[in-house]
Design a protein around this motif. Structure first.
Motif, PDB file in Angstrom:
ATOM      1  N   TYR A 252       0.781  -1.284   0.310  1.00  0.00           N
ATOM      2  CA  TYR A 252      -0.214   0.072  -0.201  1.00  0.00           C
ATOM      3  C   TYR A 252       0.993   1.015   0.209  1.00  0.00           C
ATOM      4  CZ  TYR A 252       0.682   0.543   5.261  1.00  0.00           C
ATOM      5  OH  TYR A 252       1.588   0.889   6.108  1.00  0.00           O
ATOM      6  N   GLN A 253       2.373   1.218  -0.110  1.00  0.00           N
ATOM      7  CA  GLN A 253       2.957   2.439  -0.053  1.00  0.00           C
ATOM      8  C   GLN A 253       3.899   2.910  -1.350  1.00  0.00           C
ATOM      9  OE1 GLN A 253       4.682   1.980   4.840  1.00  0.00           O
ATOM     10  NE2 GLN A 253       4.595   4.609   3.851  1.00  0.00           N
ATOM     11  N   ALA A 254       3.237   2.075  -2.216  1.00  0.00           N
ATOM     12  CA  ALA A 254       3.308   2.428  -3.140  1.00  0.00           C
ATOM     13  C   ALA A 254       3.512   3.608  -4.170  1.00  0.00           C
ATOM     14  CB  ALA A 254       2.679   1.458  -5.192  1.00  0.00           C
ATOM     15  N   GLN A 255       4.970   3.818  -4.444  1.00  0.00           N
ATOM     16  CA  GLN A 255       5.382   5.118  -5.396  1.00  0.00           C
ATOM     17  C   GLN A 255       4.629   5.397  -6.572  1.00  0.00           C
ATOM     18  OE1 GLN A 255       9.228   4.760  -5.284  1.00  0.00           O
ATOM     19  NE2 GLN A 255       9.755   6.220  -3.408  1.00  0.00           N
ATOM     20  N   ALA A 256       3.578   6.638  -6.630  1.00  0.00           N
ATOM     21  CA  ALA A 256       3.051   6.612  -7.822  1.00  0.00           C
ATOM     22  C   ALA A 256       4.804   6.811  -9.112  1.00  0.00           C
ATOM     23  CB  ALA A 256       2.559   8.733  -8.514  1.00  0.00           C
ATOM     24  N   HIS A 257       4.358   6.118 -10.729  1.00  0.00           N
ATOM     25  CA  HIS A 257       5.275   5.516 -11.617  1.00  0.00           C
ATOM     26  C   HIS A 257       5.866   7.382 -11.912  1.00  0.00           C
ATOM     27  CE1 HIS A 257       3.795   1.622 -12.391  1.00  0.00           C
ATOM     28  NE2 HIS A 257       4.816   1.996 -10.794  1.00  0.00           N
ATOM     29  N   HIS A 258       4.992   8.418 -11.844  1.00  0.00           N
ATOM     30  CA  HIS A 258       5.573   9.879 -12.819  1.00  0.00           C
ATOM     31  C   HIS A 258       5.674  11.125 -11.796  1.00  0.00           C
ATOM     32  CE1 HIS A 258       0.902   9.615 -12.208  1.00  0.00           C
ATOM     33  NE2 HIS A 258       1.703  11.204 -11.326  1.00  0.00           N
ATOM     34  N   ASP A 259       5.379  10.254 -10.534  1.00  0.00           N
ATOM     35  CA  ASP A 259       6.119  11.840  -9.277  1.00  0.00           C
ATOM     36  C   ASP A 259       6.510  10.180  -8.084  1.00  0.00           C
ATOM     37  OD1 ASP A 259       6.970  12.664  -7.713  1.00  0.00           O
ATOM     38  OD2 ASP A 259       4.447  14.360  -7.288  1.00  0.00           O
ATOM     39  N   THR A 260       8.116  10.302  -8.060  1.00  0.00           N
ATOM     40  CA  THR A 260       7.991   9.966  -6.469  1.00  0.00           C
ATOM     41  C   THR A 260       7.864   9.939  -5.511  1.00  0.00           C
ATOM     42  OG1 THR A 260      10.430   9.877  -7.790  1.00  0.00           O
ATOM     43  CG2 THR A 260       9.943   8.435  -7.998  1.00  0.00           C
ATOM     44  N   ASN A 261       7.878  11.297  -5.470  1.00  0.00           N
ATOM     45  CA  ASN A 261       7.714  11.723  -4.156  1.00  0.00           C
ATOM     46  C   ASN A 261       6.245  11.870  -3.657  1.00  0.00           C
ATOM     47  OD1 ASN A 261      10.060  12.802  -3.955  1.00  0.00           O
ATOM     48  ND2 ASN A 261       9.941  14.492  -5.249  1.00  0.00           N
ATOM     49  N   ARG A 262       5.390  11.069  -4.596  1.00  0.00           N
ATOM     50  CA  ARG A 262       3.976  10.964  -4.429  1.00  0.00           C
ATOM     51  C   ARG A 262       3.595   9.851  -4.082  1.00  0.00           C
ATOM     52  NH1 ARG A 262      -0.796  10.662  -6.812  1.00  0.00           N
ATOM     53  NH2 ARG A 262       0.298  10.719  -9.030  1.00  0.00           N
ATOM     54  N   GLU A 263       2.610   8.968  -2.940  1.00  0.00           N
ATOM     55  CA  GLU A 263       2.238   7.791  -2.514  1.00  0.00           C
ATOM     56  C   GLU A 263       0.869   7.385  -4.008  1.00  0.00           C
ATOM     57  OE1 GLU A 263       1.526   6.161   0.926  1.00  0.00           O
ATOM     58  OE2 GLU A 263       3.621   6.683   1.155  1.00  0.00           O
ATOM     59  N   GLU A 264       0.796   5.851  -4.213  1.00  0.00           N
ATOM     60  CA  GLU A 264      -0.715   6.065  -5.004  1.00  0.00           C
ATOM     61  C   GLU A 264      -1.144   4.596  -4.773  1.00  0.00           C
ATOM     62  OE1 GLU A 264      -1.691   5.844  -9.417  1.00  0.00           O
ATOM     63  OE2 GLU A 264      -0.429   7.314  -8.756  1.00  0.00           O
ATOM     64  N   PRO A 265      -1.812   4.762  -3.372  1.00  0.00           N
ATOM     65  CA  PRO A 265      -1.451   2.673  -2.815  1.00  0.00           C
ATOM     66  C   PRO A 265      -1.995   1.965  -4.218  1.00  0.00           C
ATOM     67  CG  PRO A 265      -2.394   4.696  -1.770  1.00  0.00           C
ATOM     68  CD  PRO A 265      -2.186   5.374  -2.836  1.00  0.00           C
TER      69      PRO A 265
END
Length: 384
Positions: A252-265
């Protein structure tokens, strides 16, 4: 005894705590020689769970039995043992069915128990000098005496079986192609297990160069998701079809592929649905939780993720989830290590004394200085 104690988010300390004692005739007390820091520990360390100050961390534990209860029949003082992170009774409906990760006895009101983990029962962890093991005849796996294979064997407590479990959930078979998302310790173990099971091609998706290099070393194909859509990259190398199977080793703490500073669960789940071919299978050993106070949106805070179920249905995919039932695999994996067929310790980056745990947590959490998998060795050397 000394133990690693959680104080507040991003703070653990090595403190003196009460020694464990025999509480039931089938308990044993183990002198811990190795205890690993797990990525799951970081969820508590970062304040992403309901963990309260005072909890002793550590669910990946190996050591030597120092004391046995009067009801213990298969173990003796001096036996070297490794314990599944699952605390299980061995006799409830789920344990009898081999679902020891979902024991109905050890944690009333909840299916499953573990050492040193929030909501998983009253079992202090083993990042300490000693550990009480309940239902010891069932929970202890005997190891050869001495200290050979120490860093391999301690991984039998969790990450090696968990990686293998991801492949079992996806039913990885010889000759198949597999996409593993996440090149942390569990992801690397999943990729390694897929290769042990005879997979023809294994792709490993991550963004950390050291992790991708490690994946390549074991024969997997590294995929850097910062260089473009990972599903597209993998399809380019599979004739446009995608892989037969997929494993989510991120959670669930996956990082957004286009912005690794943002989580995208849900990004890994949704990308896997696109990566795996129609009628393929997904294994999800990566951790998802029913509540996450640090989630990026209100739905995710309650464990509700926006997953492309319609696309999964359209593709006729099957999915298996849940934490690993370690006892289903640990004996066979132990014997593979002894026979020289498996050496999971390739993921271990650091072996440190217990007193260095606070610094190790900080560096592991920040993914700096090559920290990938840390083994803590409390103040006693492994028994000879």
């Amino acid at each position: 005894m000394k133990a690693v104690v959680y104080e507040k988010p991003y703070t653990v300390r090595v403190r003196d705590v009460d020694d464990p004692r025999i509480q039931h005739p089938n308990d044993v007390i183990v002198r811990v020689t190795s205890s690993a820091i797990c990525g799951s520990d970081l969820h508590m360390y970062e304040g992403r769970t309901a963990a309260e100050p005072g909890i002793v961390f550590g669910h990946e534990n190996l050591g030597v039995i120092e004391e046995t209860g009067s009801g213990v029949t298969s173990l003796e003082v001096g036996d070297r043992v490794v314990m599944p992170f699952n605390v299980a009774c061995g006799f409830c409906k789920n344990c009898v069915a081999g679902k020891t990760g979902f024991c109905l006895t050890v944690n009333p009101g909840f299916a499953g128990g573990a050492y040193g983990y929030v909501a998983m029962g009253p079992y202090p962890g083993g990042q300490a000098e000693r550990l009480r093991v309940p239902y010891a005849d069932f929970n202890c796996l005997k190891l050869p005496p001495g200290d050979e294979f120490e860093t391999d064997f301690v991984l039998l407590a969790d990450i090696f079986p968990t990686g293998y479990h991801g492949c079992e959930l996806a039913q990885v078979s010889p000759g198949e192609s597999v996409a593993v998302f996440g090149a942390g310790p569990v992801g690397l173990m999943a990729a390694y297990s897929a290769l042990l099971r005879g997979a023809a091609r294994v792709f490993v998706v991550d963004r950390v160069p050291e992790r991708l290099a490690k994946a390549e070393e074991i024969g997997a194909v590294p995929i850097d998701f910062t260089q473009g859509d990972p599903a597209g990259q993998i399809k380019e190398q599979t004739g446009g079809e995608g892989t037969d199977k997929g494993v989510d080793a991120v959670g669930y703490q996956a990082q957004a592929h286009h912005d690794t500073n943002r989580e995208e669960p849900a990004v890994v789940l949704n990308t896997l649905i696109e990566t795996v071919r129609a009628t393929g299978m997904l294994g999800v050993p990566g951790l998802y939780v029913p509540a996450d106070p640090g989630a990026p949106d209100e739905h995710a805070k309650h464990g509700q993720l926006l997953v492309s179920v319609g696309r999964m249905f359209e593709k006729g995919q099957l999915v298996g989830t849940g934490q690993c039932n370690v006892k289903r695999y640990n004996r066979q994996l132990r014997d593979m290590i002894i026979a020289g067929r498996a050496k999971p310790s390739f993921v271990v980056s650091h072996e440190l004394p217990l007193d260095e745990a606070p610094q190790a947590y900080e560096k592991f959490d920040k993914r700096i200085e090559g920290y990938t998998k840390v083994i803590l060795h409390p103040g006693h050397a492994p028994a000879a």
